[in-house]
Enzyme design. Structure first.
Site, PDB file in Angstrom:
ATOM      1  N   GLY A  16       0.868  -1.249   0.103  1.00 35.33           N
ATOM      2  CA  GLY A  16      -0.035   0.039   0.030  1.00 35.33           C
ATOM      3  C   GLY A  16       0.868   1.279   0.054  1.00 35.33           C
ATOM      4  O   GLY A  16       0.491   2.245   0.670  1.00 35.33           O
ATOM      5  N   ARG A  19       0.570   5.894  -1.835  1.00 40.88           N
ATOM      6  CA  ARG A  19      -0.392   7.119  -1.358  1.00 40.88           C
ATOM      7  C   ARG A  19      -0.431   6.901  -0.025  1.00 40.88           C
ATOM      8  O   ARG A  19       0.036   6.151   0.802  1.00 40.88           O
ATOM      9  CB  ARG A  19      -1.365   7.211  -1.925  1.00 40.88           C
ATOM     10  CG  ARG A  19      -2.435   5.989  -1.629  1.00 40.88           C
ATOM     11  CD  ARG A  19      -3.737   6.199  -2.715  1.00 40.88           C
ATOM     12  NE  ARG A  19      -4.525   5.072  -2.392  1.00 40.88           N
ATOM     13  CZ  ARG A  19      -5.894   5.016  -2.800  1.00 40.88           C
ATOM     14  NH1 ARG A  19      -6.567   5.840  -3.511  1.00 40.88           N
ATOM     15  NH2 ARG A  19      -6.763   3.815  -2.584  1.00 40.88           N
ATOM     16  N   ASP A  67      -2.745  -7.458  -5.282  1.00 42.74           N
ATOM     17  CA  ASP A  67      -3.910  -7.591  -4.221  1.00 42.74           C
ATOM     18  C   ASP A  67      -3.452  -8.429  -2.946  1.00 42.74           C
ATOM     19  O   ASP A  67      -3.291  -9.541  -3.283  1.00 42.74           O
ATOM     20  CB  ASP A  67      -5.125  -8.207  -4.861  1.00 42.74           C
ATOM     21  CG  ASP A  67      -6.400  -8.256  -4.042  1.00 42.74           C
ATOM     22  OD1 ASP A  67      -6.391  -8.035  -2.973  1.00 42.74           O
ATOM     23  OD2 ASP A  67      -7.464  -8.523  -4.542  1.00 42.74           O
ATOM     24  N   VAL A  68      -3.136  -7.905  -1.936  1.00 40.58           N
ATOM     25  CA  VAL A  68      -2.746  -8.451  -0.964  1.00 40.58           C
ATOM     26  C   VAL A  68      -3.492  -9.642  -0.339  1.00 40.58           C
ATOM     27  O   VAL A  68      -2.936 -10.520   0.328  1.00 40.58           O
ATOM     28  CB  VAL A  68      -2.289  -7.616   0.435  1.00 40.58           C
ATOM     29  CG1 VAL A  68      -1.013  -6.630  -0.241  1.00 40.58           C
ATOM     30  CG2 VAL A  68      -3.370  -6.675   0.964  1.00 40.58           C
ATOM     31  N   SER A 147      -4.985   0.477  13.893  1.00 41.84           N
ATOM     32  CA  SER A 147      -5.577   1.543  13.982  1.00 41.84           C
ATOM     33  C   SER A 147      -6.037   1.935  15.336  1.00 41.84           C
ATOM     34  O   SER A 147      -6.114   0.886  16.079  1.00 41.84           O
ATOM     35  CB  SER A 147      -7.006   1.550  13.182  1.00 41.84           C
ATOM     36  OG  SER A 147      -7.863   2.611  13.599  1.00 41.84           O
ATOM     37  N   TYR A 160     -13.984  -2.919   9.759  1.00 40.33           N
ATOM     38  CA  TYR A 160     -12.797  -2.389   9.943  1.00 40.33           C
ATOM     39  C   TYR A 160     -12.257  -2.626  11.329  1.00 40.33           C
ATOM     40  O   TYR A 160     -10.923  -3.000  11.502  1.00 40.33           O
ATOM     41  CB  TYR A 160     -13.062  -1.149   9.494  1.00 40.33           C
ATOM     42  CG  TYR A 160     -11.638  -0.151   9.535  1.00 40.33           C
ATOM     43  CD1 TYR A 160     -10.872  -0.211   8.410  1.00 40.33           C
ATOM     44  CD2 TYR A 160     -11.089   0.653  10.651  1.00 40.33           C
ATOM     45  CE1 TYR A 160      -9.763   0.354   8.370  1.00 40.33           C
ATOM     46  CE2 TYR A 160      -9.959   1.500  10.595  1.00 40.33           C
ATOM     47  CZ  TYR A 160      -9.202   1.388   9.701  1.00 40.33           C
ATOM     48  OH  TYR A 160      -8.371   1.846   9.606  1.00 40.33           O
ATOM     49  N   VAL A 161     -13.113  -2.363  12.418  1.00 42.08           N
ATOM     50  CA  VAL A 161     -12.480  -2.563  13.644  1.00 42.08           C
ATOM     51  C   VAL A 161     -11.945  -3.917  14.026  1.00 42.08           C
ATOM     52  O   VAL A 161     -11.006  -4.171  14.618  1.00 42.08           O
ATOM     53  CB  VAL A 161     -13.585  -2.097  14.779  1.00 42.08           C
ATOM     54  CG1 VAL A 161     -13.039  -2.529  15.922  1.00 42.08           C
ATOM     55  CG2 VAL A 161     -13.706  -0.425  14.416  1.00 42.08           C
ATOM     56  N   ALA A 163     -10.978  -6.230  11.939  1.00 42.58           N
ATOM     57  CA  ALA A 163      -9.795  -6.355  11.150  1.00 42.58           C
ATOM     58  C   ALA A 163      -8.483  -5.771  11.787  1.00 42.58           C
ATOM     59  O   ALA A 163      -7.505  -6.589  12.058  1.00 42.58           O
ATOM     60  CB  ALA A 163      -9.895  -5.766   9.764  1.00 42.58           C
ATOM     61  N   LYS A 164      -8.519  -4.563  12.286  1.00 42.52           N
ATOM     62  CA  LYS A 164      -7.560  -4.014  12.896  1.00 42.52           C
ATOM     63  C   LYS A 164      -7.098  -4.600  14.169  1.00 42.52           C
ATOM     64  O   LYS A 164      -5.890  -4.625  14.650  1.00 42.52           O
ATOM     65  CB  LYS A 164      -7.560  -2.516  12.988  1.00 42.52           C
ATOM     66  CG  LYS A 164      -7.767  -1.683  11.666  1.00 42.52           C
ATOM     67  CD  LYS A 164      -6.486  -1.770  10.632  1.00 42.52           C
ATOM     68  CE  LYS A 164      -6.263  -1.163   9.413  1.00 42.52           C
ATOM     69  NZ  LYS A 164      -5.161  -1.409   8.842  1.00 42.52           N
TER      70      LYS A 164
END
Length: 254
Positions: A16, A19, A67-68, A147, A160-161, A163-164
């Site tokens: 990633g 950017r 694509d990881v 995160s 998202y939470v 995963a992080k």
């Protein structure tokens, strides 16, 4: 007198890296003397622009699309990195996707799977590809980008939470296995940073979050990169093991 952090002679891969936080880390690593390679997904323009920056400074940036979350693609990237860098001493798992603030009951299985696929499975796949070489050489630095929401949680961002939080757990567990071989595994849990990952969030969410922060603003990618440099360096990371550092503008205090 402190010794300046250096990555001279080291070879780094930043996923990633075209950017946002990944690009800021790639720039700083190059300034610290590392050979740098990045991967990206669908951002050839960003990779090309960053490559031009490197070239203007007399450096070479190696870039590949990957694509990881795709095991076959990661294997191909690992082979490419082996050819272009010979070996990877430093791995930064920065590839990730964000999501729109969406109630849990409205989330689809496909959305859940893609979020965990990139943000957690991707960390596993890429690390799994390069970790054995680090063990064999008795040296490695792995930096996983998590995160602050892994600790706080957030409504509408359950996938998202999750995963992080998994990234934080993986960082802790793998550090036990890597440390005896001088492979130090650590993480970074940034607060909200002005990157494309925030694009999917509403103006209301952004205003609410800024109001919560003691600094009253979001961070910049360049404010996260120095933490990665610390954890990627030989001397700076020598006594960091399984830690996840949090440059977050005070978010976890709220």
């Amino acid at each position: 007198m402190q010794t300046p952090l250096t990555l001279a002679g080291r070879r780094a891969l930043v996923t990633g890296g075209s950017r946002g936080i990944g690009a800021a880390i790639a720039r700083l690593f190059a300034e610290a003397g590392a050979e740098v390679a990045i991967c990206h997904l669908g951002d050839a323009a960003g990779a090309g622009s960053l490559g031009a920056e490197f070239a203007a400074r007399g450096r070479t940036l190696r870039a590949m699309e990957c694509d990881v979350a795709d095991e076959t693609a990661v294997r191909a990237m690992a082979a490419w990195a082996g050819e272009t860098l010979a070996a990877v001493d430093i791995l930064v798992n920065c590839a990730g996707i964000g999501g729109r603030d969406k109630p849990f009951e409205e989330m689809t299985v496909a959305e859940w799977d893609r979020m965990l696929g990139v943000n957690l499975r991707g960390v596993f796949l890429v690390t799994h590809a390069f970790y054995p070489g680090m063990i064999a050489r008795r040296y490695g630095r792995i930096v996983n980008i998590a995160s602050q929401l892994a600790y706080k949680g957030a409504p509408g961002l359950s996938a998202y939470v999750a995963a992080k939080a998994g990234v934080v757990g993986l960082t802790r567990a793998l550090s036990y296995e890597g440390a005896p071989f001088n492979v130090m595994v650590n993480g970074i849990a940034p607060g909200p940073v002005e990157t494309p990952l925030l694009n999917g969030l509403s103006d209301e969410w952004r205003a609410m979050k800024k109001a919560e922060l003691p600094l009253g603003r979001f961070g910049a990618p360049e404010e996260i990169a120095p933490t990665a440099l610390l954890l990627a360096s030989e001397t700076g990371a020598a006594f960091y093991c399984g830690q996840t550092l949090s440059p977050n503008g005070g978010d976890v205090m709220v």
